[in-house]
Design an enzyme around this catalytic site. Structure first.
Site, PDB file in Angstrom:
ATOM      1  CG  MET A  27       4.497  46.385  39.380  1.00  0.00           C
ATOM      2  SD  MET A  27       4.013  47.284  37.804  1.00  0.00           S
ATOM      3  CE  MET A  27       3.761  45.808  36.535  1.00  0.00           C
ATOM      4  N   GLY A  33       7.562  33.377  42.187  1.00  0.00           N
ATOM      5  CA  GLY A  33       8.907  33.984  41.871  1.00  0.00           C
ATOM      6  C   GLY A  33       9.019  35.323  42.927  1.00  0.00           C
ATOM      7  CG  HIS A  34       6.410  38.525  42.910  1.00  0.00           C
ATOM      8  ND1 HIS A  34       5.258  38.229  42.568  1.00  0.00           N
ATOM      9  CD2 HIS A  34       6.893  39.662  42.254  1.00  0.00           C
ATOM     10  CE1 HIS A  34       5.034  39.128  41.407  1.00  0.00           C
ATOM     11  NE2 HIS A  34       6.077  39.845  41.191  1.00  0.00           N
ATOM     12  CG  ASP A 147      10.510  41.199  34.093  1.00  0.00           C
ATOM     13  OD1 ASP A 147       9.761  41.134  33.147  1.00  0.00           O
ATOM     14  OD2 ASP A 147       9.844  41.023  35.232  1.00  0.00           O
ATOM     15  CD  GLN A 150      11.981  45.296  35.752  1.00  0.00           C
ATOM     16  OE1 GLN A 150      10.928  45.887  35.382  1.00  0.00           O
ATOM     17  NE2 GLN A 150      11.754  44.276  36.879  1.00  0.00           N
ATOM     18  CG  MET A 181       6.363  31.031  38.580  1.00  0.00           C
ATOM     19  SD  MET A 181       4.932  30.664  39.576  1.00  0.00           S
ATOM     20  CE  MET A 181       5.414  28.926  39.973  1.00  0.00           C
ATOM     21  CB  SER A 182       4.223  36.113  34.468  1.00  0.00           C
ATOM     22  OG  SER A 182       3.679  37.299  34.144  1.00  0.00           O
ATOM     23  NE  ARG A 184       1.164  42.584  31.809  1.00  0.00           N
ATOM     24  CZ  ARG A 184       2.158  43.310  32.247  1.00  0.00           C
ATOM     25  NH1 ARG A 184       3.450  42.803  32.306  1.00  0.00           N
ATOM     26  NH2 ARG A 184       2.032  44.367  32.346  1.00  0.00           N
TER      27      ARG A 184
HETATM   28  O1  PAF Z   1       9.080  44.085  37.650  1.00  0.00           O
HETATM   29  C1  PAF Z   1       8.275  44.651  38.442  1.00  0.00           C
HETATM   30  O2  PAF Z   1       7.189  44.274  38.836  1.00  0.00           O
HETATM   31  C2  PAF Z   1       8.163  46.331  38.285  1.00  0.00           C
HETATM   32  O3  PAF Z   1       8.870  46.372  36.784  1.00  0.00           O
HETATM   33  C3  PAF Z   1       8.911  46.853  39.174  1.00  0.00           C
HETATM   34  C4  PAF Z   1      10.438  46.436  39.291  1.00  0.00           C
HETATM   35  C5  PAF Z   1       8.260  46.614  40.577  1.00  0.00           C
HETATM   36  C6  PAF Z   1       8.982  48.362  39.035  1.00  0.00           C
HETATM   37  O4  PAF Z   1       7.471  48.628  38.929  1.00  0.00           O
END
Ligand code: PAF
Length: 277
Positions: A27, A33-34, A147, A150, A181-182, A184
């Site tokens: 997002m 982390g990403h 997550d 998720q 890491m987030s 937010r």
């Molecule tokens: O983890 C996230 O950033 C979101 O939930 C994802 C997996 C991109 C779906 O919108």
């Protein structure tokens, strides 16, 4: 790296790729982390597609959709540096055009924990991830362990709907003081930021109790609550010791495969974290 915004261009770009494809759905407002997900995708695949889309259907009416942090130029630079080939940045209207009415609902694993506090959240996540899977047709798709629920929801969806791909769950990346890491974390004031590592301290205290021989899940939950109670800025939403596969809350001693997780508000910011025993 090329940036694509339309569904038609994404289909066309995917058709032109041969070999393996790694998908990194995000997002945006990227952090280390990403980048770890993108770096791993780069190492394991011929092509890497990242997506940046703040998905409206996974936000509840009182959540932070409008305020969600965004910085597209910085995100694009970071993804290019991490070796992504394609970044898909659709608009909400492209993903959910007028007349859109098809959603993906994963059942049991989506019900407890985050699912119980954020009704509709995982329906939104599963729907957008299914769409991204159809667009990118990845060989592997990368998600963070931070997550944890998720990841279980997406693994379950991929299995149940026969998506021909591997869901790769990568370790949580932490700040030096343990805070996961987030995106937010950007909401935290300096004082709240100093309080936030209490989530990780609570988890590691319960992990230590586990290593010292505690197997009673109620005692593990209490151990996390005791640490959190010592931080005046922390308002606990839940602490959990659950089966790491089914996510069912544990009431009897377990030998392994325990997911410790928690959600805590620090001021107006809701933080989550977890650890698997
Ligand atoms: O983890 C996230 O950033 C979101 O939930 C994802 C997996 C991109 C779906 O919108």
């Amino acid at each position: 790296m090329i940036q694509i915004t339309s569904i038609a261009d994404m289909h066309a770009a995917r058709r032109s790729l041969t070999g393996s494809v790694g998908l990194v759905p995000t997002m945006g407002y990227l952090h280390a982390g990403h980048i770890a997900l993108a770096t791993r995708a780069r190492a394991e695949n011929d092509h890497v597609i990242a997506t940046i889309f703040v998905n409206p259907t996974q936000f509840g009416p009182n959540e932070d959709l409008a305020a969600y942090p965004r910085d597209l130029p910085r995100d694009l630079a970071l993804l290019a540096e991490a070796g992504c080939d394609i970044v898909f940045t659709p608009t909400p209207e492209a993903v959910y055009p007028p007349g859109f009415q098809t959603y993906v609902t994963v059942e049991e694993v989506a019900l407890p924990l985050e699912g119980a506090r954020r009704p509709g959240h995982f329906r939104g996540v599963a729907t957008v991830v299914a769409k991204l899977f159809n667009l990118a047709r990845p060989t592997r798709a990368y998600f963070g362990q931070k997550d944890a629920q998720q990841a279980r929801v997406i693994q379950t969806m991929a299995l149940d709907l026969n998506f021909d791909l591997e869901v790769v769950v990568c370790p949580t990346v932490r700040e030096p003081d343990g805070l996961a890491m987030s995106s937010r974390n950007a909401y935290l004031t300096p004082e709240q930021r100093r309080a936030a590592p209490v989530l990780h301290r609570a988890l590691t205290a319960a992990q230590q109790a586990w290593m010292d021989g505690t197997r009673d899940p109620a005692q593990l939950r209490q151990c996390m609550l005791d640490v959190l109670a010592a931080e005046p800025l922390a308002a606990v939403e839940y602490v959990s010791a659950a089966n790491a596969q089914s996510l069912a809350e544990l009431h009897e001693p377990a030998r392994e495969g325990v997911l410790l997780s928690l959600a805590v508000r620090i001021g107006r910011t809701r933080l989550i974290d977890n650890l698997v025993l």
